[in-house]
Enzyme design. Structure first.
Site, PDB file in Angstrom:
ATOM      1  N   GLU C  47       0.830  -1.200   0.000  1.00  0.00           N
ATOM      2  CA  GLU C  47       0.000   0.000   0.000  1.00  0.00           C
ATOM      3  C   GLU C  47       0.872   1.260   0.000  1.00  0.00           C
ATOM      4  O   GLU C  47       1.695   1.457   0.882  1.00  0.00           O
ATOM      5  CB  GLU C  47      -0.929  -0.015   1.220  1.00  0.00           C
ATOM      6  N   LEU C  76      -6.341  -1.315  -0.125  1.00  0.00           N
ATOM      7  CA  LEU C  76      -6.272  -1.847   1.246  1.00  0.00           C
ATOM      8  C   LEU C  76      -6.804  -3.263   1.274  1.00  0.00           C
ATOM      9  O   LEU C  76      -7.895  -3.519   1.777  1.00  0.00           O
ATOM     10  CB  LEU C  76      -7.181  -1.017   2.159  1.00  0.00           C
ATOM     11  N   GLU C  78      -5.178  -6.588   2.357  1.00  0.00           N
ATOM     12  CA  GLU C  78      -4.027  -7.339   2.854  1.00  0.00           C
ATOM     13  C   GLU C  78      -4.065  -8.804   2.428  1.00  0.00           C
ATOM     14  O   GLU C  78      -3.036  -9.385   2.078  1.00  0.00           O
ATOM     15  CB  GLU C  78      -3.917  -7.228   4.378  1.00  0.00           C
ATOM     16  N   HIS C 147      -1.013  -0.410  16.339  1.00  0.00           N
ATOM     17  CA  HIS C 147       0.121   0.053  15.529  1.00  0.00           C
ATOM     18  C   HIS C 147       1.443  -0.154  16.258  1.00  0.00           C
ATOM     19  O   HIS C 147       2.401   0.552  15.987  1.00  0.00           O
ATOM     20  CB  HIS C 147      -0.020   1.539  15.184  1.00  0.00           C
TER      21      HIS C 147
HETATM   22  C1  LIG Z   1      -6.098  -3.027   7.495  1.00  0.00           C
HETATM   23  C2  LIG Z   1      -5.341  -1.762   7.374  1.00  0.00           C
HETATM   24  N1  LIG Z   1      -4.530  -1.593   6.338  1.00  0.00           N
HETATM   25  C3  LIG Z   1      -3.822  -0.463   6.210  1.00  0.00           C
HETATM   26  C4  LIG Z   1      -3.921   0.538   7.135  1.00  0.00           C
HETATM   27  C5  LIG Z   1      -3.083   1.782   7.004  1.00  0.00           C
HETATM   28  N2  LIG Z   1      -3.941   2.903   6.635  1.00  0.00           N
HETATM   29  C6  LIG Z   1      -4.389   3.789   7.532  1.00  0.00           C
HETATM   30  S1  LIG Z   1      -5.366   4.965   6.884  1.00  0.00           S
HETATM   31  C7  LIG Z   1      -5.212   4.265   5.351  1.00  0.00           C
HETATM   32  C8  LIG Z   1      -5.912   4.848   4.193  1.00  0.00           C
HETATM   33  C9  LIG Z   1      -7.358   4.759   4.357  1.00  0.00           C
HETATM   34  O1  LIG Z   1      -7.951   5.351   3.266  1.00  0.00           O
HETATM   35  P1  LIG Z   1      -9.438   5.857   3.355  1.00  0.00           P
HETATM   36  O2  LIG Z   1     -10.304   4.744   3.880  1.00  0.00           O
HETATM   37  O3  LIG Z   1      -9.795   6.406   2.048  1.00  0.00           O
HETATM   38  O4  LIG Z   1      -9.423   6.961   4.483  1.00  0.00           O
HETATM   39  P2  LIG Z   1      -8.803   8.448   4.417  1.00  0.00           P
HETATM   40  O5  LIG Z   1      -7.535   8.424   5.177  1.00  0.00           O
HETATM   41  O6  LIG Z   1      -8.646   8.854   3.015  1.00  0.00           O
HETATM   42  O7  LIG Z   1      -9.818   9.280   5.122  1.00  0.00           O
HETATM   43  C10 LIG Z   1      -4.388   3.156   5.383  1.00  0.00           C
HETATM   44  C11 LIG Z   1      -4.032   2.352   4.203  1.00  0.00           C
HETATM   45  C12 LIG Z   1      -4.776   0.314   8.236  1.00  0.00           C
HETATM   46  N3  LIG Z   1      -4.897   1.215   9.217  1.00  0.00           N
HETATM   47  N4  LIG Z   1      -5.476  -0.823   8.320  1.00  0.00           N
END
Ligand SMILES: Cc1ncc(C[n+]2csc(CCOP(=O)(O)OP(=O)(O)O)c2C)c(N)n1
Ligand SMILES: Cc1ncc(C[n+]2csc(CCOP(=O)(O)OP(=O)(O)O)c2C)c(N)n1
Ligand SMILES: [Mg+2]
Ligand SMILES: [Mg+2]
Lengths: 325, 344, 344, 325
Positions: C47, C76, C78, C147
């Site tokens: 990602e 996203l 996994e 985290h």
């Molecule tokens: C299962 C998982 N994969 C990856 C992440 C890392 N991560 C945190 S926020 C994010 C992006 C999320 O995108 P979106 O749902 O569009 O929310 P935005 O931040 O744009 O509001 C990612 C990949 C996570 N927290 N959980």
């Protein structure tokens, strides 16, 4: 929508903006531990949701919902200072500092807490909704998700199960165009997320998430639908987040200008109100009042003590104690 | 059609039926029935647990008795099954989920480890997750690499989760009722090879306390600690060894996490020798934990290092002779005990 | 906007920059760069690893150099990230996947445990799964319960998986290259608090063998065994203890599974005393495994039971003072060593 | 479709039916360890797939695909006896008895093996397809899934990723109406599975999976599409499995009669051939020949030795040995 209601929503959006801007300042000054995602730019959607969620409903806020979390407290008899304090990791926080930005729950106002594993609560929300249904409560269980989160397998498991069991779930999908740096159009088979949701056979609508009136009316319709026992509902709110990735802006100048100037939810709402002859002063006064209140919450958070170290081993189990050093 | 779909995999030899003895499947079924009567906030959720009664029959007749609202068939959505259970538990329901085979817990590992197990802690006690996850684990019937695993090692390092692992029908019933009463999330392991084992079981409502081991056989020379199918194996070894003049105490852990170190340590301090038996691979599992703990607490009472009997450090092959080759058995346990006694 | 999205979470104190010293992030980035040049069948997947270079910058500049086909941003998803990697590996590619935070391995646990780890075995050697899963683990920056985790305990009981866990930039680079060369599936743990640690790193291509521990400091009184962030902590403790006349040997395991028992046992047999340190909770994790193994192999050389320093048996709280309260630190390690020496 | 081709397919269906019936008999006699799911009733779909899969393509067979696995060997220069032997857990099996019914892979003919965690290879198939695409090979990677398997989150992750990356994946969904005992209509938000797949934007068709001609033509179209680089394709085959759950039939008499008599793939194909003036004897001869061949495979399997015990610890790692007792 009458002017009074529009002014309330305008104020709520300012609560969120002031909250996030104050928080961001403190984060940059090194006063807020961990990491920070802000809801700046997405105030209209959050305010629209807050306006309809009762304390007896449930919502799972995402990582940008500090403002929604604070508003929920405010609308149900409190104020948002314990949300702020949680972000500072203090004893006075909603979770005594054990949860932080990504796990600030307050069940007394229906806030069921974020789960920092993005998407996991798309599964959890089913259970809350199922309980409401089994108990014949006309409550709504709401999951706030982002466009990125739509990539997760739980999206499918959740929508499918909500559909077959006709559960009272509101999916509030904040499509702000990006998952970290990945454009939604690159990460999702359909840039219109509603098109991925439609197959499950319940109502799916796409609305301008930065138009507070449109967003609020969409939420009202969804709540009516769900409370009257007609099953799940999906709203895709088209919005945009101010926050880039890390300290950098990766989007084009035009895109930034469009969203931060031409299509900012607060500026748009203000324009509408001015056209309805609300005096500019009145709007300024709302902004100032919110900013002041937020500064007070920040002071409260910063003046609050760190949690008692006994908290570190408390509440691992209900039936057993965990030993300290 | 007579061939079974997803198994009914001849789980263990069928014992000759004696009067009034109850199989573990029936004991568990009885526990669920009594609990469903007693706790209106309880419901069952899982794949084909309704009219069919589950792959192993543990929920049989409950759908007819309690209805589809409280005995809920789901699609193949393990993450959603556990997510639903956690969410319902957050608002005071008492879900008992069935994951058909323990091997499929990988599909809902996040929900168990990051959601159920941490909920009470990370939200500062404001929520709890009183759910039970029942699942069929263990080898012994040629189920192959994805239908035979012992999964306690997957969850041993996860604070917040309770792991229960009965070895006999009477305990199974009492422990399941205790698990349902528990306000903590419980992973309830049902060993497939024990489903048909029979014993006298009190038909009424009773609980066996979580977190407490049982001494399955008293002895004075060597303490053997195990769970589930390892307990009857250890008892079989003990019977043989008794004939050789070796007195074996068998401790049945019953709850794997948090486990009853006190009973184990007390026993080993008495016997001065210990063998730990475990159906999972040796490295990094329950056996390692028990061995470490006994060494740490009983070091000066031990005449030699704790003996360990585990499965070999491999996945589980389909072929029954190969499966047998990697698994512990009574003879191997007996040998390990003899080595403790300097007789090998 | 200046606030970071998903972190850049101030991972560990920034050391004053010295010439020619390379951070672990840079060392890993260099390893990936060299490998991408050398192995055309290699690609990166994860990602925001592309133009952005990943959440911690480990893949920076590789997208520009190798293009979007070989440095692939994913949604996203996994499970699909690891599934894709396994599938590609089955036909001879060498995928290196990034799971942004180790805590999210729960989402792809099934793919790792039931698919990658068993593939070679269950298909009788006809397929192999030469993939590497890089992931950022560990506590120390207020990341909170989702985290910050140490996940080695989740995988310790899984035959077929290799777990690598470097403690310094030079090892990190050589181990990552060895992991990429390996035909077995490797879980490669990168501790966030070490990302900015610096050391001299050979800019060329070299490997550090998997499965071999390193003696990070020689000593004669007590052996301390650890991995990742526990190694610098142990070295810090050793330096303090040297001043008290206690000579500590620090063994850096480097590979957690299969691990180098030989080096550990040899050291403990020499010193006669051991302390095992581990950032994860004590019950059922790496610490338990090491303690059990050392006891078993060195029992008669040990003057007392192996000492253990673990995190407390809790999830990881957000508040930094609370997080510190549950974590091991050099003072706690030093105390454990002093207890081994009868000085406490 | 010409008669010769129809006869070939007819024979292939008999290979599958004879294989599964022989196997079932042996299973009931206690000669086959573990558990058993058969492909009886689904022969047309499997034969249609086998007719198009090259040895250089890849397919992930499901738990009812013993027949497909055997056919794949047969079409690419071998016979299916090592598939049969694997089910008996013998040394001569494709995986030396280590895999069994649920893990019988044979990469030499494109058989990538089942994964008994239903649905997991919906993710794995992406990687094979990606490798084909990166290498510019016009190969097809096929995942055979059931209606039940559609409930899994990986369904969404897989279809989404195949779509955004335009991967050469064929989803062959055998909708036989049930997941164990759960009717598809009860487990899925849409009884038409294609409707759940359409949102991803690639071609999705629903065909009669028991009509060998229709099924074969659908597969041909899909392979053309995929091989010409136009990305993924989804076929829902409507079919039915003879096997109930455990030893019981739980479906209505009418339903059983419809599928086993009126709409059986082999009977339907035979009728068509008879109408084309193929003599009945010819059809009987095909059946007998296949049954005989299968009996020979069964004898081969039963006469084969158990695997060498050294296999138990072999191939855990490539880089390390695992110790025995
Ligand atoms: C299962 C998982 N994969 C990856 C992440 C890392 N991560 C945190 S926020 C994010 C992006 C999320 O995108 P979106 O749902 O569009 O929310 P935005 O931040 O744009 O509001 C990612 C990949 C996570 N927290 N959980
Ligand atoms: C992840 C997972 N969950 C549950 C099972 C148990 N199981 C095996 S077959 C099956 C039903 C599958 O239904 P479907 O995909 O329609 O295939 P069918 O048996 O009808 O051909 C189930 C639930 C499994 N193997 N894997
Ligand atoms: Mg987004
Ligand atoms: Mg089916």
């Amino acid at each position: 929508m009458d002017i009074g209601r529009q002014l309330d929503l305008y104020r709520d959006m300012w609560t969120i903006r002031a909250f996030e801007q104050g928080l961001e300042r403190e984060f940059e000054a090194g006063n807020v531990p961990g990491m920070l995602h802000t809801g700046l730019g997405q105030e209209a959607t959050q305010a629209a949701l807050a306006a309809h969620l009762e304390a007896t409903d449930c919502f799972f806020p995402d990582h940008r919902c500090h403002g929604l979390n604070a508003l929920a407290q405010q609308r149900h008899g409190g104020d948002g200072r314990s949300i702020m304090a949680e972000l500072f990791g203090r004893a006075t926080g909603v979770c005594s500092g054990k949860g932080g930005s990504l796990h600030s729950a307050d069940p007394s106002v229906g806030n069921f807490g974020d789960n920092a594993v993005e998407g996991s609560y798309m599964a959890t929300v089913l259970g809350v909704a199922l309980a409401y249904k089994l108990r014949r409560q006309d409550r709504v269980a709401c999951a706030v998700i982002g466009d990125g989160t739509v990539g997760r397998g739980e999206f499918h498991e959740s929508l499918n199960m909500a559909a077959i069991w006709d559960l009272p779930v509101l999916y509030a999908c904040l499509n702000n165009g990006y998952a970290i740096s990945l454009p939604a159009a690159q990460g999702l088979a359909s840039a219109d997320i509603v098109d991925l949701a439609r197959g499950y056979g319940f109502p799916c609508v796409q609305v301008d998430g930065n138009d507070i009136v449109e967003a609020t009316e969409a939420v009202a319709t969804a709540f009516d639908h769900i409370r009257s026992g007609r099953g799940p509902y999906f709203i895709e709110f088209i919005t945009w987040r101010w926050q880039g990735v890390f300290s950098g802006e990766f989007r084009s100048d035009e895109e930034v200008k469009y969203w931060k100037v031409d299509h900012d939810p607060i500026l748009m709402a203000a324009e509408k109100l001015l056209r309805l002859d609300v005096p500019e002063d009145r709007l300024h006064a709302i902004e100032s009042a919110e900013r002041e209140r937020i500064e007070e919450w920040i002071r409260f958070a910063k003046d609050s003590p760190e949690p008692d170290l006994a908290k570190a081993t408390a509440d691992v189990y209900i039936g057993w104690e965990v030993a300290g050093r | 059609m007579t061939a079974p779909t997803e198994p009914h995999p001849k789980p263990g030899p069928r014992k000759t039926r004696k009067t009034r003895k109850t199989s573990m499947v029936k004991a568990l079924n009885g526990a669920l029935d009594l609990a469903m009567e007693r706790f209106p906030e309880m419901f069952l959720i899982g794949e084909s647990i309704g009219e069919l009664g589950g792959d192993f029959g543990v929920t049989r007749r409950l759908w007819a008795k309690y209805g589809a609202d409280r005995v809920r068939d789901t699609p193949l959505s393990e993450a959603a099954i556990i997510g639903t259970s956690v969410g319902a538990a957050m608002v005071g329901m008492r879900p008992v989920a069935e994951i058909m085979f323990a091997d499929f817990l990988g599909e809902c590992y996040d929900q168990i480890v990051n959601n159920a197990a941490k909920l009470h802690y990370m939200f500062d006690g404001q929520f709890s997750a009183p759910l039970v996850i029942r699942t069929a684990c263990g080898a012994g019937f040629g189920g192959g690499p994805h239908h035979s695993q012992s999964v306690e090692g997957w969850f041993m390092n996860i604070p917040g989760i309770v792991i229960v692992a009965p070895s006999n029908p009477a305990d199974a019933k009492g422990l399941l009722l205790a698990a349902i009463e528990s306000d903590d999330p419980v992973l309830f392991l049902e060993h497939k090879a024990l489903y048909r084992s029979r014993a006298e079981v009190d038909p009424g409502y009773y609980t066996v306390p979580l977190g407490r081991a049982a001494v399955a056989r008293e002895g004075t020379d060597v303490t053997v600690v195990g769970t589930m199918r390892m307990v009857p194996m250890a008892l079989e070894a003990a019977a043989v060894l008794a004939g050789e003049g070796i007195s074996v105490e068998v401790v049945d852990l019953r709850t794997i996490r948090p486990y009853d170190a006190e009973t184990v340590v007390e026993s080993v301090n008495r016997t001065g020798r210990a063998v730990v038996v475990n159906e999972a691979p040796g490295t990094g599992g329950l056996g390692a934990e028990l061995s470490a703990r006994i060494h740490e607490e009983c070091f000066h009472r031990l005449s030699g290092p704790v003996g360990r009997v585990d499965a070999l450090d491999t996945p589980i092959p389909f072929s029954v002779p190969l499966e047998n080759a990697i698994m512990p058995n009574p003879a191997i346990i007996a040998d390990a005990v003899r080595r403790q006694m300097g007789r090998s």
